[in-house]
Design an enzyme around this catalytic site. Structure first.
Site, PDB file in Angstrom:
ATOM      1  N   ALA A   1      48.819  57.431  42.274  1.00 24.39           N
ATOM      2  CA  ALA A   1      49.429  56.102  42.764  1.00 24.39           C
ATOM      3  C   ALA A   1      49.923  55.461  41.369  1.00 24.39           C
ATOM      4  CB  ALA A   1      48.477  55.187  43.659  1.00 24.39           C
ATOM      5  N   ASP A   2      49.100  55.600  40.379  1.00 29.63           N
ATOM      6  CA  ASP A   2      49.397  54.690  39.262  1.00 29.63           C
ATOM      7  C   ASP A   2      48.894  55.531  37.724  1.00 29.63           C
ATOM      8  OD1 ASP A   2      49.785  52.447  37.752  1.00 29.63           O
ATOM      9  OD2 ASP A   2      47.791  51.484  37.811  1.00 29.63           O
ATOM     10  N   LEU A   3      49.706  56.446  37.620  1.00 30.81           N
ATOM     11  CA  LEU A   3      49.744  57.229  36.401  1.00 30.81           C
ATOM     12  C   LEU A   3      50.147  56.555  35.134  1.00 30.81           C
ATOM     13  CD1 LEU A   3      48.611  60.331  35.373  1.00 30.81           C
ATOM     14  CD2 LEU A   3      51.050  60.987  35.743  1.00 30.81           C
TER      15      LEU A   3
END
Length: 241
Positions: free
Chosen positions: A174-176
């Protein structure tokens, strides 16, 4: 109570609960999710974590304790509460299950130690403990410390390989970003922080979304060097396909 997989112990006490991996001799006690429990065996994580992550150690080993915190505008009036929709749907239990799946697939992620929730009416708070990855630094810090003329191809290839393995296992991050990739002294890239991550059929579009999120993060941290690094990473990623 041991759940149906036989690899996870579930503990419930009133409106609170926890999961833990029995491979770790962690106390089945919700106090292990409070930094004060560790007395002088705790140290705040300086980079990331929204001031709610700590390095801890106890009889079971060394880990990272992270209490879930909201981001964005919502955090101005609600820092840590989420809407209750069942224990298995809590952020912590979902991330615990996902990390266990990923580790079983041989992916470069930390082992998950334990997860918890504390319910209050229609809301809950959550926390997670993962095993520490020794001798690692965030990708952002590694790049910032490298000379502008340094060869970044080996590092870009390592990061591309880890991301490719994650996508091949049908996992969406979700938040690379440049702080959620850790690099060790052997130049291996580890992926962390799978809050809101999911198992999905990773289409080309979803893969590109992950990669472009990383690109924006790298450009924000290191505008010119970050873009050059991402272009190298993307080239190696494409070769893996």
């Amino acid at each position: 109570m041991t759940d149906t997989l036989g690899q996870v112990v579930r503990v419930k006490a009133g409106n609170s609960g926890m999961l833990y991996d029995p491979a770790f001799a962690i106390a089945p006690d919700l106090r292990v999710f409070k930094p004060g429990f560790y007395a002088d065996r705790v140290q705040p994580v300086s980079a990331g974590g929204r001031n709610a992550a700590w390095f801890v150690h106890d009889q079971w080993g060394y880990g990272v304790l992270r209490q879930y915190r909201r981001g964005g505008l919502v955090a101005r009036f609600n820092k840590s509460h989420y809407v209750w929709n069942g224990a298995e749907n809590t952020r912590s239990f979902a991330e615990f299950r996902l990390l266990q799946y990923m580790h079983a697939q041989g992916l470069p992620v930390p082992k998950v130690v334990a997860a918890s929730y504390e319910r209050s009416w229609c809301f809950y708070r959550a926390a997670l403990i993962t095993q520490t990855l020794p001798n690692t630094k965030p990708l952002a810090s590694v790049l910032q410390d490298m000379p502008a003329t340094a060869d970044i191809s080996a590092l870009a290839q390592a990061c591309a390989h880890s991301i490719f393995l994650m996508h091949r296992a049908n996992v969406w991050h979700a938040d690379l970003n440049a702080f959620n990739i850790l690099v060790d002294t052997d130049n291996k890239a580890w992926l962390i922080d799978f809050d809101k991550g999911r198992q999905l059929v990773m289409t080309a579009s979803l893969c590109d979304d992950n990669l472009n999120r990383l690109k924006r993060s790298l450009e924000k941290v290191l505008p010119q060097q970050g873009l050059v690094f991402w272009e190298d990473l993307h080239r190696f990623y494409t070769k893996n396909q």
